[in-house]
Motif scaffolding. Structure first.
Motif, PDB file in Angstrom:
ATOM      1  N   ILE A 267      38.448 -41.720-159.818  1.00  0.00           N
ATOM      2  CA  ILE A 267      37.323 -42.188-158.998  1.00  0.00           C
ATOM      3  C   ILE A 267      37.012 -41.242-157.841  1.00  0.00           C
ATOM      4  N   ASP A 268      38.039 -40.751-157.130  1.00  0.00           N
ATOM      5  CA  ASP A 268      37.784 -39.906-155.966  1.00  0.00           C
ATOM      6  C   ASP A 268      38.667 -38.657-156.016  1.00  0.00           C
ATOM      7  N   SER A 269      38.492 -37.809-155.012  1.00  0.00           N
ATOM      8  CA  SER A 269      39.234 -36.543-154.955  1.00  0.00           C
ATOM      9  C   SER A 269      40.090 -36.440-153.701  1.00  0.00           C
ATOM     10  N   GLY A 270      40.483 -37.574-153.164  1.00  0.00           N
ATOM     11  CA  GLY A 270      41.405 -37.575-152.041  1.00  0.00           C
ATOM     12  C   GLY A 270      40.725 -37.509-150.680  1.00  0.00           C
ATOM     13  N   ILE A 271      41.558 -37.550-149.625  1.00  0.00           N
ATOM     14  CA  ILE A 271      41.093 -37.534-148.235  1.00  0.00           C
ATOM     15  C   ILE A 271      40.960 -36.084-147.767  1.00  0.00           C
ATOM     16  N   PHE A 272      39.884 -35.776-147.065  1.00  0.00           N
ATOM     17  CA  PHE A 272      39.709 -34.457-146.465  1.00  0.00           C
ATOM     18  C   PHE A 272      41.012 -34.051-145.774  1.00  0.00           C
ATOM     19  N   GLN A 273      41.527 -32.864-146.118  1.00  0.00           N
ATOM     20  CA  GLN A 273      42.857 -32.469-145.634  1.00  0.00           C
ATOM     21  C   GLN A 273      42.946 -32.394-144.115  1.00  0.00           C
ATOM     22  N   ALA A 274      41.870 -31.985-143.453  1.00  0.00           N
ATOM     23  CA  ALA A 274      41.915 -31.909-141.992  1.00  0.00           C
ATOM     24  C   ALA A 274      42.162 -33.286-141.382  1.00  0.00           C
ATOM     25  N   ILE A 275      41.610 -34.321-142.004  1.00  0.00           N
ATOM     26  CA  ILE A 275      41.837 -35.684-141.514  1.00  0.00           C
ATOM     27  C   ILE A 275      43.290 -36.097-141.749  1.00  0.00           C
ATOM     28  N   GLN A 276      43.865 -35.685-142.882  1.00  0.00           N
ATOM     29  CA  GLN A 276      45.278 -35.983-143.125  1.00  0.00           C
ATOM     30  C   GLN A 276      46.169 -35.303-142.087  1.00  0.00           C
ATOM     31  N   ILE A 277      45.838 -34.079-141.736  1.00  0.00           N
ATOM     32  CA  ILE A 277      46.620 -33.361-140.719  1.00  0.00           C
ATOM     33  C   ILE A 277      46.503 -34.059-139.371  1.00  0.00           C
ATOM     34  N   ALA A 278      45.308 -34.539-139.051  1.00  0.00           N
ATOM     35  CA  ALA A 278      45.139 -35.327-137.823  1.00  0.00           C
ATOM     36  C   ALA A 278      45.924 -36.633-137.907  1.00  0.00           C
ATOM     37  N   GLY A 279      46.000 -37.204-139.124  1.00  0.00           N
ATOM     38  CA  GLY A 279      46.783 -38.419-139.322  1.00  0.00           C
ATOM     39  C   GLY A 279      48.256 -38.205-139.045  1.00  0.00           C
ATOM     40  N   ILE A 280      48.760 -37.036-139.395  1.00  0.00           N
ATOM     41  CA  ILE A 280      50.159 -36.704-139.084  1.00  0.00           C
ATOM     42  C   ILE A 280      50.362 -36.722-137.577  1.00  0.00           C
ATOM     43  N   SER A 281      49.397 -36.144-136.848  1.00  0.00           N
ATOM     44  CA  SER A 281      49.477 -36.131-135.388  1.00  0.00           C
ATOM     45  C   SER A 281      49.476 -37.545-134.821  1.00  0.00           C
ATOM     46  N   ALA A 282      48.689 -38.443-135.450  1.00  0.00           N
ATOM     47  CA  ALA A 282      48.665 -39.838-134.993  1.00  0.00           C
ATOM     48  C   ALA A 282      50.028 -40.490-135.147  1.00  0.00           C
TER      49      ALA A 282
END
Length: 386
Positions: A267-282
């Motif tokens: 269905i999809d191709s995943g979460i934009f990687q930059a947002i995932q990297i920001a998620g790690i920071s969170a």
């Protein structure tokens, strides 16, 4: 052209209907105080924004993301669960990042329901539990959340004929919209129920980090046997004011996590990687921002409760979420008519309980995602109307 039968079966999406009404009234120049949809009004913490800006400039993050998500993000989720709940999660097989937990909740029935299979759904409850089931051609079976049962489903009252066809059970604590919390003993009972009836438990824990007065929400997965029968949905949306970023995850039972991952691959191709990297920071950064938000919501909760008491409502202070679930004052019976009264005469937006299901009738939900000044102003307007 004609749309599909499954789409015709969907009820109108509550928040979309409310949003259209708000836009129309604002276009007419009305000053609305929005205590409706639960969308944090405070900005995303700066250190998370800074990490996104840094990651966006890296061209390696501009390509398709991996369906399973960045290893580093899955590891950060695993570490956070260990710190927060003392739950061990295998980043390889027990965590699947999602484009917001709503996406995963809506897609999960596609992985487990055949046409006619039943999903047990809390009523009142978050609308995607029901709509996701309908889109998968399953049948939603409502479980009443009633004040006399502390807004916990009475599992013993589910007919055996329903249990034979039931494949999944959605739970959500701390609960939206009722704000109820689950005792630890109840989660243990749910695990036994799932084991006996071979039902997958899908626990939505989006509000676990918004709590007050010394309360700390448990994870469903921290109890013995939970990972054998269940999964848990989580999100950065409410905890870190990241609703628009669309980033969350599902974790727990590896077979269920893998099955939902297979749906997502198609269905999809995943979460934009930059947002995932920001998620790690969170997840790994300074958590004082979470504590500050809890204090803000607590002040707003207290102001709203005090204002409602002055009008004549007796409402207990919720221990979690950023909502207040209020029974309609006498003589009002229809939540839609009551919400319309406040909207048209006080220019206040609240969410009618019926929008969350049949058993939400007779209640309205107030959101705390507006400033304390606006909440106090809303109480002044409401007092004049009521």
């Amino acid at each position: 052209m004609d749309i599909s039968l499954r789409l015709k079966k969907l009820p109108p999406y509550l928040f979309a209907e409310i949003d259209r009404t708000k836009q129309r009234l604002r276009a007419e120049g009305l000053d609305l105080i929005d205590l409706g949809i639960g969308d944090p009004d405070q900005p995303t913490p700066q250190h998370i924004i800074d990490k996104l800006c840094e990651a966006v400039k890296d061209p390696t993050n501009h390509r398709y993301a991996l369906d399973q998500g960045l290893w580093e993000f899955r590891k950060a989720i695993s570490n956070w669960y260990k710190r927060r709940f003392n739950v061990d999660l295998d980043p390889h097989r027990e965590i699947q990042p999602l484009i917001g937990s709503k996406e995963g909740i809506a897609h999960l029935p596609l992985a487990f329901l055949n046409a006619g299979d039943i999903a047990l759904i809390p009523d009142p409850g978050y609308p995607p539990y029901k709509s996701g089931t309908i889109l998968a051609e399953g049948k939603p079976y409502p479980l009443p959340l009633l004040p006399e049962n502390n807004f916990l489903p009475e599992l013993k009252k589910i007919p055996s004929s329903i249990l034979k066809k039931a494949k999944i059970l959605f739970l959500n604590y701390p609960n939206n919209p009722t704000t109820a919390i689950s005792p630890e003993d109840y989660f243990k009972k749910v695990i036994g129920f799932a084991q006996k009836n071979k039902i997958l438990i899908c626990h939505d824990a989006a509000y676990s980090e918004i709590s007050f007065d010394g309360y700390s929400s448990p994870s469903f997965l921290q109890f013995k046997g939970a990972k054998e029968v269940g999964i848990e949905f989580h999100s950065l949306s409410k905890t870190y004011n990241m609703t628009g970023w669309r980033i969350g995850w599902v974790c727990g039972n590896r077979k269920a996590v893998e099955a939902l991952g297979r749906v997502k691959t198609n269905i999809d191709s995943g979460i934009f990687q930059a947002i995932q990297i920001a998620g790690i920071s969170a997840l790994e950064g300074d958590q004082s921002c979470v504590e500050r938000m809890k204090e803000i919501y607590k002040e707003r909760r207290d102001a709203l409760i005090e204002g409602l008491k002055e009008i004549g409502w007796e409402i207990n202070k919720p221990l979690a979420t950023f909502y207040v679930w209020a029974r309609l004052p006498k003589p009002y019976k229809s939540s839609i008519k009551f919400a319309k009264l406040l909207l048209e005469n006080a220019h206040i937006v609240v969410t009618p309980g019926i929008g969350f299901g049949e058993y939400g009738e007779g209640f309205v939900r107030f959101s705390l995602t507006n400033s304390i000044e606006r909440i106090k102003e809303a109480m002044v307007r409401m007092k004049k109307v009521l």
